[in-house]
Design an enzyme around this catalytic site. Structure first.
Site, short mmCIF file in Angstrom:
data_model
loop_
_atom_site.label_atom_id
_atom_site.label_comp_id
_atom_site.label_asym_id
_atom_site.label_seq_id
_atom_site.Cartn_x
_atom_site.Cartn_y
_atom_site.Cartn_z
N ASP A 1 -8.00 -5.29 -0.14
CA ASP A 1 -8.46 -6.16 -1.24
C ASP A 1 -8.11 -7.62 -1.05
O ASP A 1 -8.54 -8.47 -1.83
CB ASP A 1 -7.84 -5.66 -2.55
CG ASP A 1 -8.38 -4.29 -2.92
OD1 ASP A 1 -7.58 -3.37 -3.14
OD2 ASP A 1 -9.62 -4.14 -2.92
N HIS B 1 0.86 -1.20 0.00
CA HIS B 1 0.00 0.00 0.00
C HIS B 1 0.89 1.24 0.00
O HIS B 1 1.96 1.24 0.62
CB HIS B 1 -0.89 0.01 1.25
CG HIS B 1 -2.07 0.91 1.12
ND1 HIS B 1 -1.98 2.27 1.38
CD2 HIS B 1 -3.34 0.68 0.72
CE1 HIS B 1 -3.17 2.83 1.16
NE2 HIS B 1 -4.01 1.88 0.76
C1 SDX Z 1 -6.18 0.07 -2.94
O1 SDX Z 1 -4.33 4.54 -2.02
C2 SDX Z 1 -5.30 3.94 -1.41
O2 SDX Z 1 -5.72 4.28 -0.32
C3 SDX Z 1 -5.90 2.76 -2.17
C4 SDX Z 1 -6.93 1.93 -1.43
C5 SDX Z 1 -8.21 2.71 -1.19
O3 SDX Z 1 -8.95 2.32 -0.26
O4 SDX Z 1 -8.53 3.63 -1.97
O5 SDX Z 1 -6.39 1.52 -0.19
C6 SDX Z 1 -7.33 0.69 -2.23
O6 SDX Z 1 -5.91 0.42 -4.06
C7 SDX Z 1 -5.33 -0.94 -2.19
C8 SDX Z 1 -4.10 -1.42 -3.03
C9 SDX Z 1 -4.57 -2.50 -3.98
N1 SDX Z 1 -3.50 -2.87 -4.93
C10 SDX Z 1 -2.88 -4.04 -4.86
O7 SDX Z 1 -3.07 -4.87 -3.97
C11 SDX Z 1 -1.91 -4.29 -6.02
C12 SDX Z 1 -0.59 -4.84 -5.45
N2 SDX Z 1 0.07 -3.78 -4.72
C13 SDX Z 1 1.02 -2.97 -5.44
O8 SDX Z 1 0.87 -2.83 -6.80
C14 SDX Z 1 1.53 -1.76 -4.68
O9 SDX Z 1 1.77 -2.18 -3.40
C15 SDX Z 1 0.66 -0.52 -4.64
C16 SDX Z 1 0.30 -0.05 -5.99
C17 SDX Z 1 -0.57 -0.75 -3.84
C18 SDX Z 1 1.49 0.57 -3.93
O10 SDX Z 1 2.57 0.82 -4.71
P1 SDX Z 1 3.61 2.00 -4.32
O11 SDX Z 1 3.27 2.66 -3.08
O12 SDX Z 1 3.78 2.85 -5.53
O13 SDX Z 1 4.88 1.19 -4.00
P2 SDX Z 1 5.83 0.62 -5.07
O14 SDX Z 1 5.04 0.05 -6.21
O15 SDX Z 1 6.85 1.65 -5.37
O16 SDX Z 1 6.45 -0.60 -4.28
C19 SDX Z 1 7.47 -0.35 -3.31
C20 SDX Z 1 8.35 -1.58 -3.39
C21 SDX Z 1 8.78 -1.89 -4.81
O17 SDX Z 1 10.02 -2.53 -4.74
P3 SDX Z 1 11.37 -1.62 -5.06
O18 SDX Z 1 11.12 -1.02 -6.46
O19 SDX Z 1 11.41 -0.57 -3.98
O20 SDX Z 1 12.50 -2.60 -5.04
O21 SDX Z 1 7.58 -2.73 -2.95
C22 SDX Z 1 7.44 -3.65 -4.02
C23 SDX Z 1 7.74 -2.90 -5.31
O22 SDX Z 1 8.31 -3.78 -6.28
N3 SDX Z 1 6.05 -4.09 -4.01
C24 SDX Z 1 5.66 -5.34 -4.17
C25 SDX Z 1 4.26 -5.31 -4.04
N4 SDX Z 1 3.86 -4.05 -3.81
C26 SDX Z 1 4.97 -3.29 -3.80
N5 SDX Z 1 6.32 -6.50 -4.42
C27 SDX Z 1 5.56 -7.61 -4.54
N6 SDX Z 1 4.22 -7.66 -4.42
C28 SDX Z 1 3.54 -6.51 -4.16
N7 SDX Z 1 2.22 -6.54 -4.04
#
Ligand code: SDX
Length: 437
Positions: free
Chosen positions: A371, A313
């Site tokens: 989710d 998140h």
């Molecule tokens: C919702 O914003 C909100 O409040 C949203 C929400 C709401 O109520 O409105 O809470 C609802 O959208 C919840 C999130 C649902 N999405 C997912 O579950 C999809 C999987 N999660 C990711 O795609 C990710 O965690 C995000 C998009 C939710 C957040 O991404 P960020 O904050 O931009 O973080 P990032 O993508 O930069 O990740 C940081 C690091 C990265 O590694 P590095 O590049 O630093 O080496 O964490 C890793 C990412 O690769 N990472 C994951 C991961 N999520 C982040 N690695 C593996 N699996 C994951 N799910």
């Protein structure tokens, strides 16, 4: 950081190219991070800030929802999400988000009655559905039909009239269950069910979704309570992607129905509200507990764009408080339905256990989000995965419209218009086709 004579804290930036300094005030909220007020930065330095994804940017002042990502805290108008989920109802939370306080008994009765009386849609609107293929994704239908509401309710599109703003908000909250249920009915080839004013908000939605004209349909009260709780958990969440989309669309003066349609479109993405559908697909793809280690390995592999859907998140660097409530609700619903061994739940719980002990997830502070468990409940309740994000949009409509209303009523509100760091071609002379070789 220094203080001005009147005690305002400030921060001063020095441009090492010119030695020029600019001092900006630090604004404190009631709770949570303070903000550096950079509104004069460009005028005084000729520089923009640069913050793709807005990881360090506060876009507005708001009093609706507060999140502490490190502590896993979520408050709606000061009330914690776990208390609201345990003791309130979705219509009451809608009133709270819209009006800033919990309703009195009289206010609650009146608001409930308003939502019931606005739950029908214009009969012409039903014609929209027949234009879609039966296998259209219901989120595509939601984008189209909700956007079309502005073609029916001209008497509630004057955003400068508080009375019209209020009616539009009530209409949107009241009609979303009807529109969502119709999208489901259309996909399964069953007739639309009209809302019933003798049912509660969640009961009515389940009745319109799973009832048929052929026989009486008794809503299971345990499932209605779970549905109500799921709606509460999805109601609002500060300045997330879809809420920011609604605010930006609304900042141009677009009507509220068009703004909510924009929010639905943004929510659809798998990184946002579309994650609940993606989680279930991921769990089904994993298929069994012994395939989890491979899946975790892929999620950590930088060369593999596989991610653990439902994990991570932007704000929560601790357990999403909504996910905890959702996991409990999951056990309650499966218990009520007599589902003893749901393999997807076994996989989800084992995946959570492994991920939470894995160095990569610990170091990156990746926890289950809202989710992760919702899809398992919704599947058990009989919803197809394609409807999961529709339910998220149904519930989030109150958050979107409350934030939209707050923005319209904010005296400092102006049209949102970010700038950029331009790294493209500088000016060059046009070359006619004949001279391009
Ligand atoms: C919702 O914003 C909100 O409040 C949203 C929400 C709401 O109520 O409105 O809470 C609802 O959208 C919840 C999130 C649902 N999405 C997912 O579950 C999809 C999987 N999660 C990711 O795609 C990710 O965690 C995000 C998009 C939710 C957040 O991404 P960020 O904050 O931009 O973080 P990032 O993508 O930069 O990740 C940081 C690091 C990265 O590694 P590095 O590049 O630093 O080496 O964490 C890793 C990412 O690769 N990472 C994951 C991961 N999520 C982040 N690695 C593996 N699996 C994951 N799910």
């Amino acid at each position: 950081m220094t203080q001005t004579k009147d005690g305002t804290n400030t921060v001063t930036l020095t441009d090492n190219r010119t030695g020029k300094q600019v001092t900006m005030p630090i604004l404190d909220g009631k709770v949570g991070p303070s903000v550096i007020d950079i509104r004069k930065l460009y005028a005084e330095t000729g520089c923009f800030t640069y913050d793709p994804g807005f990881t360090s940017t506060g876009s507005c002042e708001s009093q609706i929802t507060y999140i502490d990502g490190d502590e896993g805290v979520l408050l709606h108008r000061g009330y914690s999400i776990d208390e609201l989920a345990a003791q309130s109802t979705f219509p009451e939370v809608c009133f709270l988000l819209l009006n800033g306080h919990l309703p009195t008994a009289a206010e609650s009765t009146e608001f409930d009655s308003i939502l019931r009386r606005h739950s029908m849609v214009h009969e012409q609107l039903t014609k929209f559905y027949t234009g879609f293929r039966r296998d259209a994704h219901p989120m595509a239908i939601m984008c189209g039909v909700v956007g079309a509401l502005s073609a029916f309710y001209h008497d509630s599109t004057d955003i400068n009239d508080p009375v019209e703003r209020k009616i539009a908000a009530h209409r949107l909250i009241a009609k979303m269950p009807t529109i969502a249920a119709m999208a489901y009915k259309y996909s399964v080839g069953q007739p639309f069910m009209y809302p019933r004013n003798d049912l509660s908000y969640a009961e009515n939605f389940l009745y319109m979704t799973f009832g048929t004209p052929c026989e009486p349909y008794k809503v299971n009260p345990v499932l209605a309570k779970a549905m109500d709780k799921i709606f509460i958990l999805h109601a609002d969440h500060e300045q997330n992607a879809s809420t920011s989309t609604v605010r930006l669309a609304g900042s141009s003066g677009a009507n509220p129905f068009a703004c909510i349609a924009a929010g639905i479109a943004s929510l659809w993405g798998p990184a946002h509200g579309g994650a609940n559908e993606a989680v279930l697909k991921m769990l089904e793809e994993i298929g069994s507990v012994d395939r989890i280690p491979e899946c975790v390995r892929r999620a950590k592999d930088k060369n593999d764009n596989f991610r653990l859907m439902g994990f991570g998140h932007r704000v929560y660097k601790n357990y999403d408080p909504r996910a905890q409530v959702m996991r409990q609700a999951c056990h309650e619903v499966l218990g009520e339905l007599g589902i003893k061994d749901e393999p997807l739940l076994d996989i989800a719980m084992e995946l959570e256990r492994i991920a939470l002990t894995d160095e990569y997830f610990i170091e990156k502070k990746l926890y289950p989000n809202v989710d992760f468990y919702s899809g398992i409940i919704l599947k058990a309740m009989g919803f197809p995965t394609s409807m999961f994000t529709v339910l998220f949009a149904l519930a989030r409509t109150v958050g979107w419209i409350s934030q939209w209303k707050e923005m319209i009523e904010d005296p400092v509100q102006k049209i949102g218009r970010p700038r950029q760091l331009y790294t493209g071609e500088t000016k060059r002379t046009f070359v006619p086709l004949a001279e391009r070789g």
